[in-house]
Design a protein around this motif. Structure first.
Motif, mmCIF file in Angstrom:
data_model
loop_
_atom_site.group_PDB
_atom_site.id
_atom_site.type_symbol
_atom_site.label_atom_id
_atom_site.label_comp_id
_atom_site.label_asym_id
_atom_site.label_seq_id
_atom_site.Cartn_x
_atom_site.Cartn_y
_atom_site.Cartn_z
ATOM 1 N N LYS A 1 0.756 -1.294 0.010
ATOM 2 C CA LYS A 1 -0.159 -0.427 -0.001
ATOM 3 C C LYS A 1 0.431 0.780 -0.121
ATOM 4 O O LYS A 1 2.002 1.110 0.433
ATOM 5 C CB LYS A 1 -0.789 -0.319 1.101
ATOM 6 C CG LYS A 1 -2.124 1.484 1.181
ATOM 7 C CD LYS A 1 -2.873 1.199 2.562
ATOM 8 C CE LYS A 1 -4.265 0.762 2.167
ATOM 9 N NZ LYS A 1 -4.675 0.684 3.410
ATOM 10 N N PHE A 2 0.470 2.339 -1.053
ATOM 11 C CA PHE A 2 1.018 3.573 -0.781
ATOM 12 C C PHE A 2 0.455 4.537 -0.215
ATOM 13 O O PHE A 2 -0.909 4.506 -0.988
ATOM 14 C CB PHE A 2 2.363 3.933 -2.451
ATOM 15 C CG PHE A 2 2.313 4.633 -2.535
ATOM 16 C CD1 PHE A 2 3.299 5.833 -1.998
ATOM 17 C CD2 PHE A 2 1.490 6.198 -3.114
ATOM 18 C CE1 PHE A 2 3.601 7.173 -1.867
ATOM 19 C CE2 PHE A 2 2.238 7.428 -2.436
ATOM 20 C CZ PHE A 2 3.211 7.791 -2.912
ATOM 21 N N PHE B 1 4.206 0.805 2.463
ATOM 22 C CA PHE B 1 4.469 -1.002 3.599
ATOM 23 C C PHE B 1 3.902 -1.885 2.932
ATOM 24 O O PHE B 1 2.542 -1.599 2.200
ATOM 25 C CB PHE B 1 3.753 -0.460 4.748
ATOM 26 C CG PHE B 1 2.213 -0.105 4.871
ATOM 27 C CD1 PHE B 1 1.146 -0.423 4.701
ATOM 28 C CD2 PHE B 1 2.342 1.393 5.077
ATOM 29 C CE1 PHE B 1 -0.369 -0.355 5.062
ATOM 30 C CE2 PHE B 1 0.967 2.054 4.594
ATOM 31 C CZ PHE B 1 -0.326 1.536 4.638
ATOM 32 N N ASP B 2 3.776 -2.756 3.723
ATOM 33 C CA ASP B 2 3.171 -3.934 2.804
ATOM 34 C C ASP B 2 2.411 -4.137 4.029
ATOM 35 O O ASP B 2 2.251 -3.958 5.365
ATOM 36 C CB ASP B 2 4.168 -5.631 4.040
ATOM 37 C CG ASP B 2 3.420 -6.649 3.575
ATOM 38 O OD1 ASP B 2 2.739 -7.012 4.017
ATOM 39 O OD2 ASP B 2 4.021 -7.763 4.056
ATOM 40 N N VAL C 1 -3.153 3.743 -3.086
ATOM 41 C CA VAL C 1 -2.845 2.800 -4.052
ATOM 42 C C VAL C 1 -2.508 1.831 -3.446
ATOM 43 O O VAL C 1 -1.805 1.340 -2.312
ATOM 44 C CB VAL C 1 -1.523 3.349 -4.946
ATOM 45 C CG1 VAL C 1 -1.785 2.859 -6.338
ATOM 46 C CG2 VAL C 1 -2.298 4.276 -5.469
ATOM 47 N N VAL C 2 -3.025 0.947 -3.407
ATOM 48 C CA VAL C 2 -3.251 -1.074 -3.298
ATOM 49 C C VAL C 2 -2.705 -2.074 -4.451
ATOM 50 O O VAL C 2 -3.096 -1.614 -5.422
ATOM 51 C CB VAL C 2 -4.461 -1.892 -2.553
ATOM 52 C CG1 VAL C 2 -3.808 -3.089 -1.906
ATOM 53 C CG2 VAL C 2 -4.273 -0.538 -1.489
ATOM 54 N N PHE C 3 -1.397 -2.541 -4.183
ATOM 55 C CA PHE C 3 -0.841 -3.683 -5.247
ATOM 56 C C PHE C 3 -0.740 -4.733 -5.103
ATOM 57 O O PHE C 3 -0.436 -4.762 -4.122
ATOM 58 C CB PHE C 3 0.524 -2.791 -5.474
ATOM 59 C CG PHE C 3 0.586 -1.672 -5.895
ATOM 60 C CD1 PHE C 3 1.277 -1.205 -7.171
ATOM 61 C CD2 PHE C 3 0.916 -0.541 -5.401
ATOM 62 C CE1 PHE C 3 0.690 0.574 -7.951
ATOM 63 C CE2 PHE C 3 1.344 0.927 -4.996
ATOM 64 C CZ PHE C 3 1.038 1.436 -6.295
ATOM 65 N N THR C 4 -2.056 -5.659 -6.075
ATOM 66 C CA THR C 4 -1.819 -7.368 -5.756
ATOM 67 C C THR C 4 -1.106 -8.329 -6.838
ATOM 68 O O THR C 4 -1.763 -7.303 -7.819
ATOM 69 C CB THR C 4 -3.123 -7.352 -4.826
ATOM 70 O OG1 THR C 4 -3.227 -7.082 -5.693
ATOM 71 C CG2 THR C 4 -3.194 -7.352 -3.665
ATOM 72 N N LEU C 5 -0.684 -9.160 -6.463
ATOM 73 C CA LEU C 5 -0.868 -10.030 -7.568
ATOM 74 C C LEU C 5 -2.207 -10.249 -7.967
ATOM 75 O O LEU C 5 -2.776 -10.944 -6.255
ATOM 76 C CB LEU C 5 0.226 -11.130 -7.515
ATOM 77 C CG LEU C 5 2.176 -10.025 -7.252
ATOM 78 C CD1 LEU C 5 2.822 -11.238 -7.301
ATOM 79 C CD2 LEU C 5 1.895 -9.600 -8.939
#
Length: 190
Positions: free
Chosen positions: A135-136, A163-164, A184-188
């Motif tokens: 997460k940013f 952070f994670d 902004v959340v980044f996930t696979l």
């Protein structure tokens, strides 16, 4: 006769050269190949050697693997005008936390969720967010105490956090309102 692979590589070389705002002659010179060879590569008329690709990559300042990325198939593009994001009623959302989705992509293995988060006047602190991914946060207004796991930091407009998101996190105290931030959340993708 043009091969499909040579045409794809040539298109990538040309696209990267144009993005770098470098002329064909300049790239040929910095790469140590002839201008005519570069022209033939870009038009997909020849299949360049690995050594030639390395020279071009060095001349462009990119890894050689960039010539093999399949950008032609990646057509996702999202433009959201100011104030036109989709208001999202998130399942289990905290009361008075307003989420405005600012974009989305449909292809690829990376899932990205950009939100403009606004704390409405009745919003309370909430420190038990927890989910997969990174997460940013970029704070646009207000001042808060933000908890991440066992630590707390004071955050104000212009500050950012990365952070994670698998650890417990969230706003521990609202110091100055109004509070808004880009999340902004980044996930696979599975």
């Amino acid at each position: 006769m043009r091969s499909l692979s040579a045409a794809r590589i040539g298109a990538q070389v040309r696209a990267l050269r144009m993005a770098a705002e470098v002329s064909g002659g300049e790239l040929a010179k910095t790469s140590g190949i002839s201008a005519s060879m570069l022209s033939r590569i870009e038009r997909g008329l020849v299949s360049p050697s690995v050594e030639t690709l390395e020279r071009l990559a060095n001349g462009l300042g990119v890894p050689a693997s960039r010539f093999f990325s399949d950008q032609a198939r990646r057509t996702d593009f999202c433009h959201v005008r100011a104030g036109q994001g989709v208001l999202v009623d998130r399942i289990g959302a905290v009361a008075d936390y307003r989420y405005e989705l600012l974009g989305h992509l449909l292809s690829g293995n990376l899932f990205v969720e950009p939100y403009l988060v606004t704390l409405l006047p009745g919003a309370d602190p909430y420190v038990t967010f927890q989910h997969p991914g990174l997460k940013f946060l970029y704070f646009l207004s207000g001042e808060v105490s933000y908890r991440y796991g066992g630590r707390t930091v004071e955050v104000r407009a212009g500050d950012s956090l990365l952070f994670d998101a698998t650890a417990l996190h969230g706003i521990e105290a609202i110091r100055t309102q109004p509070v808004s931030y880009l999340s902004v959340v980044f996930t696979l993708r599975e």
